[in-house]
Design an enzyme around this catalytic site. Structure first.
Site, short mmCIF file in Angstrom:
data_model
loop_
_atom_site.label_atom_id
_atom_site.label_comp_id
_atom_site.label_asym_id
_atom_site.label_seq_id
_atom_site.Cartn_x
_atom_site.Cartn_y
_atom_site.Cartn_z
N ASN A 270 -21.24 -28.43 16.11
CA ASN A 270 -21.79 -27.66 15.01
C ASN A 270 -23.29 -27.42 15.26
OD1 ASN A 270 -22.71 -26.69 12.56
ND2 ASN A 270 -22.03 -28.44 11.35
N GLY B 230 -16.68 -18.03 1.54
CA GLY B 230 -15.70 -17.40 0.66
C GLY B 230 -15.53 -15.92 0.97
N GLY C 96 -14.15 -16.55 4.87
CA GLY C 96 -13.55 -15.84 3.74
C GLY C 96 -12.07 -15.60 3.81
N CYS D 91 -25.30 -25.59 11.24
CA CYS D 91 -25.34 -26.03 9.85
C CYS D 91 -26.66 -25.61 9.21
CB CYS D 91 -25.18 -27.54 9.72
SG CYS D 91 -25.22 -28.04 7.98
N LYS E 245 -14.55 -33.27 8.62
CA LYS E 245 -15.91 -33.24 8.09
C LYS E 245 -16.97 -33.46 9.17
CE LYS E 245 -19.16 -33.21 5.29
NZ LYS E 245 -19.54 -31.83 4.97
N GLY E 246 -18.10 -32.75 9.09
CA GLY E 246 -19.21 -32.91 10.03
C GLY E 246 -19.61 -34.37 10.19
N THR F 128 -13.14 -22.30 2.33
CA THR F 128 -13.27 -22.30 0.88
C THR F 128 -11.93 -22.07 0.16
OG1 THR F 128 -15.52 -21.53 1.21
CG2 THR F 128 -14.60 -21.24 -0.99
C1 FMN Z 1 -18.60 -27.33 1.00
C2 FMN Z 1 -18.65 -26.90 2.44
C3 FMN Z 1 -18.99 -27.83 3.43
C4 FMN Z 1 -19.06 -27.46 4.77
N1 FMN Z 1 -19.35 -28.39 5.72
C5 FMN Z 1 -19.35 -28.03 7.05
C6 FMN Z 1 -19.56 -29.00 8.07
O1 FMN Z 1 -19.73 -30.20 7.82
N2 FMN Z 1 -19.58 -28.57 9.37
C7 FMN Z 1 -19.38 -27.26 9.71
O2 FMN Z 1 -19.39 -26.91 10.89
N3 FMN Z 1 -19.13 -26.32 8.75
C8 FMN Z 1 -19.12 -26.68 7.44
N4 FMN Z 1 -18.86 -25.72 6.47
C9 FMN Z 1 -18.62 -24.32 6.89
C10 FMN Z 1 -17.12 -24.00 6.98
O3 FMN Z 1 -16.49 -24.82 7.95
C11 FMN Z 1 -16.90 -22.52 7.32
O4 FMN Z 1 -17.54 -22.23 8.54
C12 FMN Z 1 -17.47 -21.58 6.27
O5 FMN Z 1 -17.29 -22.11 4.98
C13 FMN Z 1 -16.88 -20.17 6.32
O6 FMN Z 1 -15.49 -20.16 6.07
P1 FMN Z 1 -14.84 -19.89 4.60
O7 FMN Z 1 -15.47 -18.66 4.05
O8 FMN Z 1 -13.37 -19.76 4.87
O9 FMN Z 1 -15.16 -21.09 3.79
C14 FMN Z 1 -18.79 -26.10 5.13
C15 FMN Z 1 -18.44 -25.17 4.14
C16 FMN Z 1 -18.36 -25.56 2.80
C17 FMN Z 1 -17.97 -24.53 1.77
#
Ligand code: FMN
Ligand code: FAD
Ligand code: FES
Lengths: 260, 302
Positions: free
Chosen positions: B127, B217, B244, B130, B45-46, B266
């Site tokens: 990061n 996603g 995604g 964000c 987590k960030g 996701t």
């Molecule tokens: C609920 C949620 C919280 C996230 N929190 C962070 C975060 O704290 N730091 C970060 O770099 N990316 C964060 N992300 C981004 C994900 O790490 C990722 O880059 C993004 O969701 C794309 O990938 P996915 O489509 O497989 O989810 C978050 C994504 C989601 C859905």
């Protein structure tokens, strides 16, 4: 409590009224322990636009048949898919999730608890009522609905304890909302549990607070993961933002920051 | 069994499948479902220098083949991480990587320095992408100059593997990737979420408390894949691809487009065991197509 992900088999899917159904699913091994107030996260198969799981409370758990019941309101695409499931279809669940209602000790002094439900919010109160009964206490139900048609499985609740009803048109039970019911004026309780629409739970919480009753509510915040990983489902509490999927869905009203 | 090992800077991952920050908690949340020894790493987590309460509820809404989130980096701060979370996760049998975010360059540097001293954390993911915080975050990652400044500052004070996480909310992601590479990043990871919005027409209000949020996603996969492909042509450092990914075939697409490793975000919410299934799927693919090592697959687009 350990969490699991597994395929369950639909044993029955029964329509209750125009927008509610009772979905029964069984596991082909013994059920882990489940607490009233806990929920499951249901995967909606082959539905890209409802790709997040849907959180649904456990309506009852039947360890003899390795079965649980889910009492579900038809709301949108996800619940519509669930309503179409046939006997023997597979359903993938993550379970059991969240904390439950806090249960009183098994003690010689019998306690009376008021369980107030509205709409599909009655679902977890059945499981809770059975547990209270098993611990030797007395559950009293107060259930509200718009019309008589919207009252769900009342006979089942009557097996567990006294059931008091309200409908908005007054055709069944007292007319009005649960918080106007005469029961509240004439009786006292050792505690109140409630689940239903937010305005109803807030009215119940306000009532409980004014009489100093311990009161727990079951919240339905939007969830993504259901296991405390995404922090999407938070509720603002006296100790900051808390995940409803792990520290709830049941919360004591003392923890909440509701303006009641 | 093909060779699944990959290298990111000085970091050696047992396989290219890792989990994305913000979607996997600290790994603890998934221990009932997967054995961390089966995956390449966990991006936690960030984490920020000071505790953050995050944004008000509602923070999430589902959209067609995706979801918008506006969590806003809720976390208890780096000192809490070091005192209470690190002791619990430091023996997890996989690479545990901290995702670092901040509002100022000084915040990033101070946070990175504290984590540098933690023996069991071999890398950080910076990061600068964000979209859900008012100051800092994505602002650093959408401009080459500020991206360069922040990578340079952190590089000076952080000795281990430095991964820079890029935002897709830019005109040309390859420019930012090049700036990060030039200032000493060991790898880039991409993409973070795509800025988006959804409206509740009955209430005539946005669904999210913050109006806009980050889209993730399956719906963002084509965008992410295109960006990994372009970035692979622009930089020499390894790329960790994400956006995604929901199955092994998606993961292989990213690797073919140029990713050395991938992150799953996701999709963990839909199937908490998906990461392990994707490891198995990649292995089957390599065996079936006669690849000796997954490293031969990176950028192997015909
Ligand atoms: C609920 C949620 C919280 C996230 N929190 C962070 C975060 O704290 N730091 C970060 O770099 N990316 C964060 N992300 C981004 C994900 O790490 C990722 O880059 C993004 O969701 C794309 O990938 P996915 O489509 O497989 O989810 C978050 C994504 C989601 C859905
Ligand atoms: C802990 C918990 C227990 C619940 N128990 C029950 C129950 O026993 N019976 C029952 O009928 N309903 C229950 N719900 C509500 C149920 O989850 C939603 O009605 C259902 O997700 C709607 O899905 P849909 O695809 O049919 O509708 P959609 O069209 O997707 O959504 C309609 C509305 O449902 C709500 N909703 C949608 N997705 C979610 C989600 N991921 N999390 C929370 N709310 C959502 C939102 O308010 C949304 O506006 C519970 C919710 C929670 C959080
Ligand atoms: S739904 Fe993900 S933390 Fe509660």
């Amino acid at each position: 409590m350990k969490k699991y992900v597994a395929d369950w088999i639909v044993t029955e899917n029964k329509r209750i009224n125009h927008d509610h159904f009772l979905l029964k699913v069984a596991l082909n091994e013994s059920l882990p322990e489940m607490m009233p107030g806990q929920f499951v996260q249901i995967k909606i198969a082959d539905s890209p636009n409802t790709f997040l799981r849907r959180p649904i409370s456990i309506h009852y758990a039947d360890p003899l048949n390795n079965e649980i019941g889910l009492l579900i309101q038809l709301v949108g695409a996800g619940t519509r898919k669930l309503a179409e499931l046939r006997k023997n279809s597979r359903l993938n669940l993550v379970f059991p999730l969240g904390n439950g209602f806090s249960l009183p000790d098994k003690s010689p002094s019998i306690k009376r608890f008021l369980l107030i439900g509205g709409g599909a919010g009655v679902a977890p109160l059945y499981f809770l009522g059975s547990a209270l009964l098993r611990l030797g206490h007395t559950p009293v139900f107060l259930i509200g609905a718009k019309t008589a048609e919207d009252l769900l499985l009342i006979e089942e609740y009557e097996q567990l304890g006294a059931v008091h009803l309200t409908t908005e048109d007054g055709k069944v039970g007292e007319k009005g909302f649960v918080t106007n019911h005469s029961l509240l004026k004439t009786n006292s309780f050792d505690g109140i549990y409630t689940c239903g629409p937010l305005p109803m739970m807030q009215a119940v919480a306000a009532y409980a607070k004014s009489f100093n009753y311990p009161c727990e509510v079951s919240l339905e915040n939007r969830m993504a993961c259901g296991i405390g990983a995404c922090l999407c489902c938070v509720e603002n509490t006296v100790s900051g933002n808390r995940c409803i999927c792990t520290e709830g869905p049941v919360m004591n009203i003392e923890q909440l920051t509701w303006q009641i | 069994m093909a060779d699944l090992n990959v290298k990111i800077g000085t970091l050696s991952l047992r396989n290219p499948v890792t989990t994305a920050s913000g979607t996997f908690g600290y790994g603890t949340e998934y221990l009932d479902f997967i054995n961390p020894a089966r995956i390449g790493g966990i991006f936690m987590k960030g984490t920020t220098l000071l505790p953050r309460e995050g944004n008000p509820y509602p923070r999430m809404v589902e959209t067609a083949s995706g979801m918008l989130n506006a969590v806003g980096l809720q976390n208890k701060g780096v000192d809490y991480f070091i005192s209470y979370i690190y002791p619990e996760i430091k023996n997890y049998p996989t690479c545990m990587i901290v995702n670092v975010c901040g509002s100022t360059i000084e915040d990033y540097v101070a946070c990175a320095e504290k984590i540098d001293s933690l023996e069991a954390i071999p890398a950080i993911e910076l990061n600068i992408s964000c979209p859900n915080v008012k100051e800092g975050g994505m602002a650093f990652g959408t401009d080459c100059k500020s991206a360069a400044q922040i990578v340079k500052a952190v590089r000076k004070s952080y000795s281990k593997t430095l991964i820079v996480k890029l935002s897709p909310n830019v005109t040309d992601i390859t420019e930012i990737a090049r700036s990060a590479e030039a200032e000493g990043a060991d790898a880039v990871s991409l993409i973070n979420t795509v800025m988006g919005m959804a409206i509740d027409v009955d209430k005539r209000k946005p669904f999210l408390s913050t109006v806009t949020g980050g889209l993730s996603g399956p719906c963002i996969k084509p965008i992410a894949l295109r960006m990994v492909y372009q970035t692979h042509k622009a930089v020499k450092i390894p790329i960790i691809g994400m956006g995604g990914i929901a199955n092994a075939s998606d993961a292989i697409e990213f690797i073919l487009a140029g990713a050395a490793a991938i992150q799953i975000g996701t999709a963990n919410f839909i199937d908490p065991t998906i990461s392990v299934q994707i490891v198995e799927g990649i292995n089957d693919y390599l065996d079936k197509h006669g690849f000796h090592s997954v490293r031969d697959l990176t950028g192997a687009l015909e």
